[in-house]
Enzyme design. Structure first.
Site, PDB file in Angstrom:
ATOM      1  CE  LYS A 140     -35.196  50.579  44.533  1.00 51.21           C
ATOM      2  NZ  LYS A 140     -35.565  51.963  44.791  1.00 51.21           N
ATOM      3  CE1 TYR A 191     -20.646  32.063  69.446  1.00 48.06           C
ATOM      4  CE2 TYR A 191     -21.843  32.901  67.791  1.00 48.06           C
ATOM      5  CZ  TYR A 191     -20.930  32.384  68.430  1.00 48.06           C
ATOM      6  OH  TYR A 191     -19.898  31.677  67.047  1.00 48.06           O
TER       7      TYR A 191
HETATM    8  C1  LIG Z   1     -37.147  52.267  44.612  1.00 50.68           C
HETATM    9  C2  LIG Z   1     -37.805  53.033  43.785  1.00 50.68           C
HETATM   10  C3  LIG Z   1     -39.081  52.887  43.422  1.00 50.68           C
HETATM   11  C4  LIG Z   1     -39.943  51.571  43.849  1.00 50.68           C
HETATM   12  O1  LIG Z   1     -40.258  51.746  45.217  1.00 50.68           O
HETATM   13  P1  LIG Z   1     -41.232  50.652  45.807  1.00 50.68           P
HETATM   14  O2  LIG Z   1     -41.807  51.415  46.859  1.00 50.68           O
HETATM   15  O3  LIG Z   1     -40.632  49.545  45.702  1.00 50.68           O
HETATM   16  O4  LIG Z   1     -42.616  50.428  44.903  1.00 50.68           O
HETATM   17  C5  LIG Z   1     -39.677  53.501  42.544  1.00 50.68           C
HETATM   18  N1  LIG Z   1     -39.139  54.897  42.256  1.00 50.68           N
HETATM   19  C6  LIG Z   1     -37.877  55.125  42.780  1.00 50.68           C
HETATM   20  C7  LIG Z   1     -37.175  56.608  42.160  1.00 50.68           C
HETATM   21  C8  LIG Z   1     -37.165  54.368  43.600  1.00 50.68           C
HETATM   22  O5  LIG Z   1     -35.806  54.676  44.110  1.00 50.68           O
END
Ligand SMILES: *Cc1c(COP(=O)(O)O)cnc(C)c1O
Length: 383
Positions: free
Chosen positions: A41, A272
């Site tokens: 994702k 800045y």
């Molecule tokens: C993002 C996500 C993961 C992965 O989590 P990590 O801690 O990066 O391994 C697994 N399951 C779901 C439902 C997620 O949203």
């Protein structure tokens, strides 16, 4: 298109596919016989979803996961055929396209009706993973509606519109040893939920609960599949354990070159707000990345590597750039001249993304995921 004036990138996030394959391999061996879903994702946590998905599958991940259906569709469009699950939906999620492209859907409640409708349209059963909220309080059905959801899923399965493939949940505190008992409780709730699903005649072939912290610290969470995110990118999900200790190799390195180098006097104000002033006559190097590139404005003081030497961010990080005090003599033109290699974190410097995350008051997940689209990803192939 490669124009002559863009042949060399000016800033880069190098993606080391050998490291990625190593991490996936290691996790696959560790959780065997459970399968590995590579979570890609958010453009693979900023690493490039299509390229990462391809290497992940070649290295032994048998499933891919995304939050959004649209992210999953983009992978299908790129020709990726591996089993694919998407779990975060809205009233505007294109379920029709998901079913037509063989994308498995996480289902937490009433959206099962829209999913069934999409299956009717597509003339294919929708592949569904029912999600139980065992204590994170995000999506997932709460226990009191779980029985009803299973009953409805079983009816829709009877009529051929839905095929329940799995049941899943997500942990709240698997990254923290004090969360041990919370994981225990979520796991107990989960197993009860699977029993309920089975009482309704659902087979539940793929039971999956573990994210990176759980898969690394709790073998009792591996079940049929783990959903591995941050760990495949070579980053530790634990505050108190470095990636190295876990046998993981960081995948992303963030670099650029020195854009400008000039003398400065004692007392010169830098960037800045003059949050930094030179304490001695010195030279300043200009580093041409800033918060538009995902370098957090709040990361003042973070480490910076320039051609073998370590410095830090001095003064405010701006949209496009920040400044490093080279702590050298005012007339030294040989330390970090224009064009010198710069690394913020990665394999040349050994600086961990965690150091930047810490300076910015965030976690490595956010740091790498937010590296901006203005930074080209340079994919170093798996060898
Ligand atoms: C993002 C996500 C993961 C992965 O989590 P990590 O801690 O990066 O391994 C697994 N399951 C779901 C439902 C997620 O949203």
């Amino acid at each position: 298109m490669a124009n002559s004036w863009t042949a060399e990138p000016e800033r880069w996030a190098t993606i080391d596919h050998s490291a990625l394959a190593h991490n996936i391999n290691m996790i696959a061996k560790w959780v065997k016989p459970a399968q590995v879903m590579a979570v890609v994702k958010a453009d693979a946590y900023g690493h490039g979803a299509i390229e990462v998905a391809q290497t992940a599958v070649a290295a032994g991940a048998t499933w891919l996961g995304t939050a959004h259906v649209r992210e999953a569709l983009a992978l299908r469009e790129a020709g990726i055929t591996a089993p694919l699950l998407a779990w975060l939906h809205t009233i505007n999620t294109p379920f029709d396209a998901a079913v037509a492209h063989n994308i498995d859907l996480g289902v937490s409640g009433p959206e099962i009706e829209a999913v069934a409708e999409a299956a009717r349209t597509a003339g294919l059963p929708a592949r569904v993973h029912l999600k139980i909220d065992t204590g994170l309080s995000r999506n997932g059905a709460v226990p009191e509606v779980w029985d009803a959801l299973c009953r409805r899923a079983a009816e829709l399965q009877q009529s051929g519109l839905v095929r329940v493939v799995g049941v899943f949940t997500h942990f709240a505190v698997a990254d923290d040893p004090v969360g041990e008992s919370a994981v225990d409780e979520q796991l107990r709730n989960y197993h009860e939920a699977v029993e309920t699903a089975r009482k309704h005649g659902l087979t539940v072939d793929v039971r999956h609960v573990a994210n990176s912290p759980a898969l690394l610290s709790r073998p009792d969470t591996h079940l049929d599949m783990v959903r591995a995110g941050v760990a495949i990118y070579g980053l530790s999900p634990f505050a108190d354990r470095a990636a190295e200790e876990l046998g993981l190799r960081p995948v992303m390195s963030l670099g650029t070159t020195v854009a400008h180098n000039k003398p400065a006097n004692e007392g010169t104000g830098v960037s800045y707000g003059y949050a930094y002033r030179c304490e001695t006559p010195t030279r300043l190097a200009l580093i041409p990345v800033g918060y538009a590139d995902g370098v957090p404005r709040s990361a003042e003081g973070a480490p910076v590597w320039i051609h073998g030497n370590y410095y830090q961010v001095n003064g405010r990080i701006a949209m496009d750039q920040f400044v490093v005090d080279l702590h050298t003599s005012r007339d030294d033109e040989t330390t970090a001249p224009v064009g010198s290699q710069v690394e913020l974190f990665g394999s040349a410097s050994g600086i961990a993304a965690d150091a930047w995350a810490q300076a910015a008051g965030t976690i490595n997940y956010e740091l790498v995921t937010r590296i901006g689209s203005r930074v080209p990803r340079v994919h170093k192939q798996w060898v």
